[in-house]
Structures are given as structure tokens and as C-alpha cells.
Design a protein around this motif. Structure first.
Motif, mmCIF file in Angstrom:
data_model
loop_
_atom_site.group_PDB
_atom_site.id
_atom_site.type_symbol
_atom_site.label_atom_id
_atom_site.label_comp_id
_atom_site.label_asym_id
_atom_site.label_seq_id
_atom_site.Cartn_x
_atom_site.Cartn_y
_atom_site.Cartn_z
ATOM 1 N N ASP A 1 47.960 84.494 4.318
ATOM 2 C CA ASP A 1 47.042 84.770 3.215
ATOM 3 C C ASP A 1 46.606 83.449 2.566
ATOM 4 O O ASP A 1 47.061 82.373 2.962
ATOM 5 C CB ASP A 1 47.641 85.761 2.210
ATOM 6 N N LYS B 1 35.202 85.259 6.114
ATOM 7 C CA LYS B 1 34.927 86.159 4.985
ATOM 8 C C LYS B 1 36.055 86.222 3.975
ATOM 9 O O LYS B 1 35.808 86.220 2.779
ATOM 10 C CB LYS B 1 34.602 87.563 5.497
ATOM 11 N N ASP B 2 37.306 86.294 4.431
ATOM 12 C CA ASP B 2 38.397 86.477 3.464
ATOM 13 C C ASP B 2 39.298 85.260 3.298
ATOM 14 O O ASP B 2 40.203 85.272 2.485
ATOM 15 C CB ASP B 2 39.227 87.713 3.796
#
Length: 79
Positions: free
Chosen positions: A65, A48-49
Motif C-alpha cells: 500500500d 491509479k491507486d
């Protein structure tokens, strides 16, 4: 914010994030002060991210990240 990496590779004392444009250049993961470069045995991305999670030889999970910065480490088990 840049586009997430096309793919990620890892191995002895490295993790590389590869770009999505035509030249497929790799960039090293940015460890900062949160963790030390070490052998990464596996890597996966969150669907999802787009964050990456790598598993290290020491038994830690490294959370990255989409700009290849280390966000945190988690001790998962003893090596």
C-alpha cells in the motif's frame, strides 16, 4: 494517510520507500506476517491507486500500500 512515496528502490533483501519532502529519507517496507524480506528484482507502481508491486527472487509478487505495508503476496512463477 500519508502522501505516497516519491519513489521506491529495491535490491538485495530490501525495499525502500522514499518520502516526498526535501530531505528524501527512506523507510523500509513493512513485511508484517505476510512475507519475508528477500531480494526484490523489480518494482513498479499502479498508476491509479499508487500501490507498489515488487517482484522477488523467489518468483513472488509483493503488493504494497502507499504507507509501505505489505498487503499480499502472489506466487507468479518458480524461481
Amino acid at each position: 494517510s500519508s502522501a505516497p512515496p516519491a519513489f521506491i528502490t529495491c535490491g538485495e533483501n530490501h525495499i525502500f520507500f522514499w518520502n516526498q519532502d526535501g530531505n528524501r529519507k527512506k523507510k523500509k517496507g513493512i513485511f508484517g506476517k505476510l512475507g519475508a524480506p528477500q531480494t526484490m528484482l523489480t518494482v513498479a507502481t499502479h498508476p491509479k491507486d499508487g500501490r507498489a508491486i515488487s517482484g522477488s527472487l523467489s518468483g513472488h509478487l509483493y503488493i504494497w500500500d502507499t504507507n509501505r505495508n505489505l498487503l499480499r503476496t502472489i506466487k507468479a512463477h518458480d524461481s
